[in-house]
Design a protein around this motif. Sequence first.
Motif, PDB file in Angstrom:
ATOM      1  N   PHE A 382       1.061  -0.977   0.107  1.00 23.47           N
ATOM      2  CA  PHE A 382      -0.106   0.068  -0.394  1.00 23.47           C
ATOM      3  C   PHE A 382       1.023   1.878  -0.368  1.00 23.47           C
ATOM      4  CE2 PHE A 382      -2.511  -2.997   2.219  1.00 23.47           C
ATOM      5  CZ  PHE A 382      -3.421  -3.733   0.915  1.00 23.47           C
ATOM      6  N   THR A 383       0.836   1.751  -0.799  1.00 28.61           N
ATOM      7  CA  THR A 383       1.915   2.955  -1.252  1.00 28.61           C
ATOM      8  C   THR A 383       1.779   4.023  -1.295  1.00 28.61           C
ATOM      9  OG1 THR A 383       1.511   3.255  -3.832  1.00 28.61           O
ATOM     10  CG2 THR A 383       3.239   1.531  -2.435  1.00 28.61           C
ATOM     11  N   ASN A 384       0.304   4.529  -1.624  1.00 32.86           N
ATOM     12  CA  ASN A 384       0.103   6.213  -1.173  1.00 32.86           C
ATOM     13  C   ASN A 384      -1.930   5.523  -0.026  1.00 32.86           C
ATOM     14  OD1 ASN A 384       1.322   6.855  -2.546  1.00 32.86           O
ATOM     15  ND2 ASN A 384       0.071   7.593  -4.326  1.00 32.86           N
ATOM     16  N   TYR A 385      -1.510   6.572   1.031  1.00 33.91           N
ATOM     17  CA  TYR A 385      -2.979   6.779   2.031  1.00 33.91           C
ATOM     18  C   TYR A 385      -3.132   8.033   1.600  1.00 33.91           C
ATOM     19  CZ  TYR A 385       0.391   5.286   5.397  1.00 33.91           C
ATOM     20  OH  TYR A 385       1.314   5.456   6.080  1.00 33.91           O
ATOM     21  N   ALA A 386      -4.267   8.117   2.535  1.00 38.13           N
ATOM     22  CA  ALA A 386      -4.588   9.986   2.845  1.00 38.13           C
ATOM     23  C   ALA A 386      -6.279  10.130   3.230  1.00 38.13           C
ATOM     24  CB  ALA A 386      -4.934  10.556   1.401  1.00 38.13           C
ATOM     25  N   PRO A 387      -7.005  10.749   5.145  1.00 39.08           N
ATOM     26  CA  PRO A 387      -7.876  10.547   5.349  1.00 39.08           C
ATOM     27  C   PRO A 387      -8.570  11.049   4.442  1.00 39.08           C
ATOM     28  CG  PRO A 387      -5.947  12.096   5.991  1.00 39.08           C
ATOM     29  CD  PRO A 387      -5.342  10.957   5.093  1.00 39.08           C
TER      30      PRO A 387
END
Length: 420
Positions: A382-387
């Motif tokens: 999982f390389t990109n995560y954002a709220p």
Amino acid sequence: MRIAYLDCFSGISGDMFVGAFVDAGAPFSLLEETVAGLNIGARIELSRVMRSGISAAKVDVFEGKPREDHSTHHSHHHEHGHSHSHHDEAEHQHARGLKEIVQIIEKAKIAVTAKKTAVEIFQALGMAEAKIHNVDIQKIHFHEVGAVDAIVDIVCAAVAAEALGVDEIVCSPLNVGGGTVKCAHGILPVPVPATVELLKNAPVYSSGIQMELVTPTGAAIVRVLAKRFGAFPGMRIEKSGYGAGGRDVPGHPNVVRLIVGEALPERTADTSQEIISVLEANLDDLNPQIFGYVMDRLFEEGALDCFGIPVQMKKSRPGTLLTVLCKPENEDKLTQIIFRETTTLGVRRREEKREILQRKWVSVPTQWGEVRMKVANRNGTFTNYAPEYEDCRKIAVERKVPLKTVMNQAMEAYAKSLRG
């Protein structure tokens, strides 16, 4: 999938193609047998030559006596263009028509698939010549195309391509050269008309060198055997081969390069590609309050994204470049909104490819409640995560907590869940 990349930085001719394939591992003995089986009184010889410091394989065709060195009396660089250059020996033989050439190929002791390929190459060549001279294809008597060396080059190209055992041949843009060549019809510009006809839809350029780099025979072979044209494909290189042109040109490696290897997957399963429409309009006299409203309307009607970039327009007016990304089916509707709501007189439209990471939503707990995280997956990690902004904003307003604090806690909660 095994692929071969044909690098035509110095163009291509029939004998260069065959030389490169032999150098990359196609068995020369098989080609010798193939030529003997044609029963046209020809044989081939293989030698190594230097071309501007690169060692390359050269395949020569002999008809009883060595083939004349065309580079001494032609302005172009390797084999003469079979379909157009003047060749005295060929003039003394009877000119062969397509039907007779097809019969010679059909009788050859080679695989059915290679026969089919060789016939297809000759037909492509014949159709190009017929169109240029405005005659029926059966009336074309290829002076030199019917000559022994052309038959040998084309049949050997078909057999060698099959023998190398690749699933796909990819060809680079072709350097066609420049200048003029003498032929039976007079002086012709380079690339000659038949070559231009055969290279329809192929990417070509000239490095400025004043020689004929792509011959009609070379063009016909590439047209039939190359599955596609393009830049160097993603591959794990296994081996390479170099086929020599007839002339050694100082400072210009007169060779064609063949690079063979295993294709790399073009994209992983965790990405997908889609076609999107891009709409653009330059705005220099729009009330800034309206701009924000227009963007809201575009999003409501299905825009994937829209943004404005400050630009300096004519008469030094500050303006805004409005760009909208959307699905092609929403293109007309969104274009109408731009015309209706703004002062622009024109909207530019184009289609582009977009590669996107697969996304999913994951809920994480914070001390004020749950927040959704948008997570993008690549290569199993999982390389990109954002709220999700709206979730965080709602908590910040209701609980009177700084927005950045809510977002940071959501990020930490998700990172903790990854560590297990």
